[in-house]
Write a protein that holds these residues in place. Structure first.
Motif, PDB file in Angstrom:
ATOM      1  N   ILE A 189       0.843  -1.207   0.000  1.00 29.82           N
ATOM      2  CA  ILE A 189       0.000   0.000   0.000  1.00 29.82           C
ATOM      3  C   ILE A 189       0.875   1.254   0.000  1.00 29.82           C
ATOM      4  O   ILE A 189       0.624   2.213  -0.736  1.00 29.82           O
ATOM      5  N   MET A 190       1.930   1.266   0.821  1.00 33.90           N
ATOM      6  CA  MET A 190       2.819   2.433   0.855  1.00 33.90           C
ATOM      7  C   MET A 190       3.522   2.629  -0.482  1.00 33.90           C
ATOM      8  O   MET A 190       3.731   3.764  -0.928  1.00 33.90           O
ATOM      9  N   ASP A 195       4.226   5.818  -5.527  1.00 34.67           N
ATOM     10  CA  ASP A 195       4.058   5.936  -6.983  1.00 34.67           C
ATOM     11  C   ASP A 195       3.126   7.095  -7.335  1.00 34.67           C
ATOM     12  O   ASP A 195       3.390   7.862  -8.264  1.00 34.67           O
ATOM     13  N   LEU A 196       2.016   7.211  -6.605  1.00 40.70           N
ATOM     14  CA  LEU A 196       1.062   8.293  -6.873  1.00 40.70           C
ATOM     15  C   LEU A 196       1.718   9.660  -6.649  1.00 40.70           C
ATOM     16  O   LEU A 196       1.470  10.610  -7.384  1.00 40.70           O
ATOM     17  N   ASN A 197       2.561   9.733  -5.631  1.00 43.57           N
ATOM     18  CA  ASN A 197       3.239  10.989  -5.329  1.00 43.57           C
ATOM     19  C   ASN A 197       4.309  11.323  -6.370  1.00 43.57           C
ATOM     20  O   ASN A 197       4.356  12.436  -6.903  1.00 43.57           O
ATOM     21  N   LYS A 198       5.131  10.346  -6.695  1.00 42.54           N
ATOM     22  CA  LYS A 198       6.267  10.611  -7.590  1.00 42.54           C
ATOM     23  C   LYS A 198       5.864  10.666  -9.056  1.00 42.54           C
ATOM     24  O   LYS A 198       6.302  11.544  -9.799  1.00 42.54           O
ATOM     25  N   LYS A 199       5.029   9.719  -9.481  1.00 40.69           N
ATOM     26  CA  LYS A 199       4.712   9.602 -10.907  1.00 40.69           C
ATOM     27  C   LYS A 199       3.541  10.475 -11.336  1.00 40.69           C
ATOM     28  O   LYS A 199       3.471  10.912 -12.488  1.00 40.69           O
ATOM     29  N   GLN A 200       2.592  10.711 -10.414  1.00 40.49           N
ATOM     30  CA  GLN A 200       1.427  11.518 -10.772  1.00 40.49           C
ATOM     31  C   GLN A 200       1.393  12.860 -10.060  1.00 40.49           C
ATOM     32  O   GLN A 200       0.488  13.664 -10.290  1.00 40.49           O
ATOM     33  N   GLU A 215       8.501   8.093   8.551  1.00 34.36           N
ATOM     34  CA  GLU A 215       9.872   8.327   8.087  1.00 34.36           C
ATOM     35  C   GLU A 215       9.991   8.272   6.565  1.00 34.36           C
ATOM     36  O   GLU A 215      10.910   8.848   5.990  1.00 34.36           O
ATOM     37  N   GLU A 216       9.065   7.563   5.911  1.00 31.36           N
ATOM     38  CA  GLU A 216       9.140   7.407   4.455  1.00 31.36           C
ATOM     39  C   GLU A 216       8.694   8.658   3.699  1.00 31.36           C
ATOM     40  O   GLU A 216       8.880   8.754   2.493  1.00 31.36           O
ATOM     41  N   THR A 217       8.065   9.585   4.392  1.00 36.51           N
ATOM     42  CA  THR A 217       7.511  10.752   3.719  1.00 36.51           C
ATOM     43  C   THR A 217       8.530  11.888   3.693  1.00 36.51           C
ATOM     44  O   THR A 217       9.572  11.823   4.338  1.00 36.51           O
ATOM     45  N   GLY A 218       8.215  12.937   2.942  1.00 35.51           N
ATOM     46  CA  GLY A 218       9.150  14.040   2.805  1.00 35.51           C
ATOM     47  C   GLY A 218       9.213  14.942   4.026  1.00 35.51           C
ATOM     48  O   GLY A 218      10.241  15.565   4.299  1.00 35.51           O
ATOM     49  N   ARG A 219       8.102  15.032   4.778  1.00 36.05           N
ATOM     50  CA  ARG A 219       8.043  15.926   5.937  1.00 36.05           C
ATOM     51  C   ARG A 219       7.147  15.303   6.990  1.00 36.05           C
ATOM     52  O   ARG A 219       6.088  14.758   6.668  1.00 36.05           O
ATOM     53  N   ILE A 220       7.564  15.387   8.233  1.00 39.16           N
ATOM     54  CA  ILE A 220       6.837  14.751   9.331  1.00 39.16           C
ATOM     55  C   ILE A 220       6.413  15.810  10.339  1.00 39.16           C
ATOM     56  O   ILE A 220       7.237  16.566  10.861  1.00 39.16           O
ATOM     57  N   LEU A 221       5.102  15.875  10.598  1.00 39.57           N
ATOM     58  CA  LEU A 221       4.553  16.744  11.637  1.00 39.57           C
ATOM     59  C   LEU A 221       4.120  15.858  12.794  1.00 39.57           C
ATOM     60  O   LEU A 221       3.382  14.890  12.595  1.00 39.57           O
TER      61      LEU A 221
END
Length: 240
Positions: A189-190, A195-200, A215-221
């Motif tokens: 799922i991740m 893919d949706l973030n990078k490719k689309q 941790e896998e995301t670009g920014r953590i709040l």
């Protein structure tokens, strides 16, 4: 994607949310939150159960309005928008993915994915074509005629992601999307979200209690007791 690449798409300032207003049991869940998300970002909001993260997601997703504060969603002032306008925003600008999938149980995967397009007035043939394309994208093309109650948890979540993409929304809001899944299925799922973030170029806000997923995301709040208590960068794609 570089967080500074796009325009501000989510702009919330001074968000306070109270329930049971004016009653003895009045409760303030969010105590003045500021959050800004740019087009194309992949942001995680991480916090323990009861920290206020789902309440915040409901406000970001225009499912609820703040008691106080200002909120602009892709240029629309949510605070002054009428219910009909908010309904249109939710249907066309935002794709929701929930831990509990929220699929219609006795309806097949294809019709579940078609549903947001039906509400948006998309013609039948175009709906079917788009739904098939999206189910193929998430690896569920061979299960499109299966009812959701015939699918595993991971298969249901992939259908839910396809449904979230139905009207090509600018933003995907995912509330604990891997919470009910085993680690292998959660990884799948991740990978779809990446893919949706990078490719689309989809803007994704991930609500999670898992520091590892965050941790896998670009920014953590980090949210704690109704306040944003920290902000930092996650791992880049090169680190993964």
């Amino acid at each position: 994607m570089e967080e500074q690449a796009g325009k501000v798409i989510i702009d919330a300032k001074g968000i306070i949310k109270r329930f049971y207003i004016g009653q003895p049991n009045e409760l303030e869940i969010l105590h003045g939150i500021d959050i800004t998300v740019r087009e194309g970002e992949f942001v995680a909001v991480v916090g323990a159960s009861g920290s206020g993260k789902s309440t915040l997601m409901n406000i970001i997703g225009a499912l609820d309005k703040p008691t106080e504060g200002t909120y602009s969603l892709d240029g629309v002032d949510v605070m002054s928008a009428k219910d009909k306008e908010l309904s249109g925003i939710r249907n066309k600008k935002i794709g929701f993915v929930f831990q509990t999938y929220n699929l219609i149980s006795r309806t097949n995967a294809l019709k579940n994915v078609e549903l947001p397009m039906l509400y948006a007035g998309v013609p039948r043939n175009a709906r079917i074509s788009r739904a098939k394309e999206l189910l193929d994208m998430v690896g569920m093309g061979d299960r499109m005629m299966h009812r959701s109650d015939e699918l595993s948890g991971g298969q249901k979540q992939r259908v839910a992601i396809a449904r979230a993409m139905a009207n090509d929304p600018a933003i995907i809001l995912a509330d604990e999307p891997t919470g009910a899944l085993d680690s292998k299925t959660g990884r799948l799922i991740m990978d779809i979200f990446h893919d949706l973030n990078k490719k689309q170029g989809k803007t994704i806000v991930l609500i999670t209690h898992s520091p590892e997923l965050a941790e896998e995301t670009g920014r953590i709040l980090t949210i704690s007791d109704g306040l944003i208590t920290g902000e930092r960068r996650g791992k880049t794609d090169a680190d993964r």
